[in-house]
Design a protein around this motif. Structure first.
Motif, mmCIF file in Angstrom:
data_model
loop_
_atom_site.group_PDB
_atom_site.id
_atom_site.type_symbol
_atom_site.label_atom_id
_atom_site.label_comp_id
_atom_site.label_asym_id
_atom_site.label_seq_id
_atom_site.Cartn_x
_atom_site.Cartn_y
_atom_site.Cartn_z
ATOM 1 N N LEU A 53 9.635 32.573 -44.146
ATOM 2 C CA LEU A 53 9.433 31.122 -44.203
ATOM 3 C C LEU A 53 8.518 30.637 -43.083
ATOM 4 N N ARG A 54 7.795 31.542 -42.480
ATOM 5 C CA ARG A 54 6.994 31.156 -41.321
ATOM 6 C C ARG A 54 5.728 30.406 -41.739
ATOM 7 N N SER A 55 5.341 29.489 -40.855
ATOM 8 C CA SER A 55 4.090 28.767 -41.061
ATOM 9 C C SER A 55 3.241 28.891 -39.808
ATOM 10 N N ASP A 56 1.936 28.776 -39.982
ATOM 11 C CA ASP A 56 0.998 28.884 -38.869
ATOM 12 C C ASP A 56 0.520 27.505 -38.443
ATOM 13 N N ILE A 57 0.429 27.310 -37.143
ATOM 14 C CA ILE A 57 -0.147 26.098 -36.571
ATOM 15 C C ILE A 57 -1.254 26.522 -35.624
ATOM 16 N N TYR A 58 -2.477 26.107 -35.906
ATOM 17 C CA TYR A 58 -3.613 26.399 -35.047
ATOM 18 C C TYR A 58 -3.725 25.302 -33.994
ATOM 19 N N VAL A 59 -4.007 25.693 -32.761
ATOM 20 C CA VAL A 59 -4.155 24.712 -31.689
ATOM 21 C C VAL A 59 -5.464 24.987 -30.954
ATOM 22 N N VAL A 60 -6.257 23.927 -30.764
ATOM 23 C CA VAL A 60 -7.577 24.023 -30.151
ATOM 24 C C VAL A 60 -7.524 23.356 -28.783
ATOM 25 N N PHE A 61 -8.005 24.068 -27.742
ATOM 26 C CA PHE A 61 -7.880 23.574 -26.374
ATOM 27 C C PHE A 61 -9.213 23.242 -25.701
ATOM 28 N N SER A 62 -10.315 23.704 -26.215
ATOM 29 C CA SER A 62 -11.595 23.462 -25.549
ATOM 30 C C SER A 62 -12.139 22.083 -25.897
ATOM 31 N N ALA A 63 -12.949 21.540 -24.998
ATOM 32 C CA ALA A 63 -13.604 20.259 -25.272
ATOM 33 C C ALA A 63 -14.555 20.383 -26.458
ATOM 34 N N GLU A 64 -15.231 21.506 -26.545
ATOM 35 C CA GLU A 64 -16.172 21.709 -27.644
ATOM 36 C C GLU A 64 -15.436 21.765 -28.985
ATOM 37 N N GLY A 65 -14.292 22.458 -28.998
ATOM 38 C CA GLY A 65 -13.504 22.534 -30.218
ATOM 39 C C GLY A 65 -12.934 21.185 -30.616
ATOM 40 N N ALA A 66 -12.453 20.414 -29.640
ATOM 41 C CA ALA A 66 -11.928 19.084 -29.936
ATOM 42 C C ALA A 66 -13.010 18.199 -30.539
ATOM 43 N N GLN A 67 -14.226 18.302 -30.021
ATOM 44 C CA GLN A 67 -15.317 17.504 -30.557
ATOM 45 C C GLN A 67 -15.630 17.890 -32.002
ATOM 46 N N GLN A 68 -15.570 19.179 -32.297
ATOM 47 C CA GLN A 68 -15.822 19.615 -33.672
ATOM 48 C C GLN A 68 -14.761 19.072 -34.623
ATOM 49 N N VAL A 69 -13.483 19.149 -34.226
ATOM 50 C CA VAL A 69 -12.397 18.707 -35.105
ATOM 51 C C VAL A 69 -12.419 17.195 -35.302
#
Length: 457
Positions: A53-69
């Motif tokens: 029953l597991r689910s994946d959660i992706y987490v983004v920590f870089s400033a560049e990644g945050a800007q993309q999202v």
């Protein structure tokens, strides 16, 4: 940007064999995110839940990644996750939770109410509420206050006056009784893998329905009182009469939902910034003295004149203190999205349908952008320092097309409110150590932030 063949796979954050990372994410997610960035890099994957029953959660920590999202790939990352759905059902489909054409139409109708000129017109209400709070603090036995609760009360009074005009007393009573438990209810449902439908008559569902009905009735009554008059400048009156040729006007449900969202987002975020700015200044008296000297020079010392919107430009160091407090204690420690199609963020594959978070809590402590990141240092926000960092190294108001529409109002309220309180009081720390915090819908203090407030002059 769609996936390329060179995209890496996000490393999995190891958890327990039974529940994966679920316990860490439920018990102390902020610490879990910090450890994950330190140990695994700027894009990670948490796997939570029992086997099968597991689910994946992706987490983004870089400033560049945050800007993309949030900005450059914003169309691919939508507010479709379970937490936004629970909020929609509790407080409606307003600007915080709506999407697509509904969001664009609402934003076009509401945007004129949040121009800098319009928001600056609320400076008098902010100053009056700050002066009233200062009068209450002078009468507190022993001079000790709990900053988080006091700033929530102050921010709720301000947003209530701005939203509702003179209908404040009844509004405060209803809001303080209904909104916090509704938020808690929504959050618990968001985290629960198995939850009863809201239509089932469980005790929790029945209580939430009563609270929701009471809050809606309050808003509907105030909205109805504004329909036949346009001679007031509170936001409800302006919302009732907002219209344009392209989008028409807001219907009854939309009006109520916008008011509820403004209540939720309009006081929680500002209250957090104010409380922790005062907490940090209480623990750093040399910084407090520097701010007070600046405030005294502009407003004239204890008992001086009321601040105005024009004074904000004359209080640069106070503004830097506030930004540094928002760096260390962002009101929204994580921001959630769900991907539409396969995408690449900071060189890592994010598959279609993935739940994803960006985290101001971690990015604003990232050592690549913030040397000695846990240290309180307002000079990080000189114009030169800000120009030398990536745009999304600091994003307490989100970013991109869904950036907070009320960020100038929040800054106005915070700067002017702090100016009055610091002009009138010496604030001294009454606690030992940091105030523990946790992540709910917003950043939550898990313990008191007590301070002694000694009147000046």
């Amino acid at each position: 940007m769609t996936m390329t063949t060179t995209a890496a796979r996000a490393p999995i954050v190891a958890g327990s064999p039974l529940l994966g990372s679920m316990s860490d994410l439920l018990n102390d997610p902020l610490a879990a995110y910090l450890r994950a960035r330190r140990d695994h890099g700027d894009v990670v994957r948490f796997r939570a839940g029992p086997p099968g029953l597991r689910s994946d959660i992706y987490v983004v920590f870089s400033a560049e990644g945050a800007q993309q999202v949030l900005a450059t790939q914003a169309a691919n990352f939508r507010k479709d996750n379970v937490f936004y759905e629970e909020l929609r059902q509790s407080v409606g489909n307003g600007l915080l939770t709506s999407q697509d054409d509904t969001y664009l139409r609402q934003r076009r109708l509401v945007q004129p109410l949040f121009t800098r000129r319009r928001v600056n017109g609320y400076a008098q209400q902010v100053a009056e509420e700050a002066v009233a709070l200062a009068a209450e603090w002078r009468a507190v036995p022993g001079g000790t206050v709990e900053l988080v609760g006091e700033m929530h009360r102050f921010a709720l009074h301000v947003v209530g006056r701005i939203l509702f005009g003179t209908d404040v007393k009844k509004a405060f009573e209803v809001i303080e009784r209904t909104l916090p438990p509704l938020q808690e209810y929504s959050l618990k449902r968001g985290f629960s893998p198995l939850k009863a439908p809201r239509t089932w008559p469980t005790p929790a569902n029945r209580r939430a329905a009563r609270l929701q009905s009471e809050l809606r009735a309050l808003c509907d009554g105030i909205i109805d009182s504004r329909r036949d008059r346009d001679d007031r400048d509170d936001l409800v009156t302006l919302l009732v009469h907002a219209e344009n040729a392209e989008d028409g006007s807001l219907d009854a449900d939309e009006l109520r939902e916008q008011v509820l969202i403004f209540l939720l987002a309009g006081h929680e975020t500002t209250a957090t910034a104010l409380a922790f700015a005062l907490h940090l200044l209480a623990r750093h008296p040399e910084e407090q003295r520097r701010v007070r000297d600046e405030v005294d020079g502009v407003l004239g010392g204890p008992g001086g004149r009321a601040p105005t919107a024009e004074d904000m430009e004359e209080l640069p160091y106070l503004t830097m203190v506030l930004k540094e407090a928002m760096r260390l204690y962002p009101s929204a420690p994580v921001i959630g999205r769900r991907s539409v199609a396969d995408a690449e963020v900071d060189g890592v594959l994010i598959p279609a349908g993935a739940d994803l978070l960006v985290s101001p809590w971690v990015t604003q402590r990232h050592p690549a952008y913030w040397p000695d990141p846990d240290r309180f240092d307002p000079t990080r926000f000189t114009p030169e320092a800000e120009a030398g960092r990536p745009r999304y190294a600091w994003f307490p108001f989100g970013g991109g097309p869904r950036a907070c529409i009320g960020q100038h109002l929040s800054m106005l309220e915070s700067v002017l409110g702090l100016a009055v309180l610091l002009r009138e009081f010496e604030v001294e720390d009454a606690e030992v150590g940091e105030v523990p915090v946790g992540a709910g819908i917003t950043l939550m203090a898990k313990g008191p932030a007590r301070a002694r407030v000694a009147p000046r002059g």
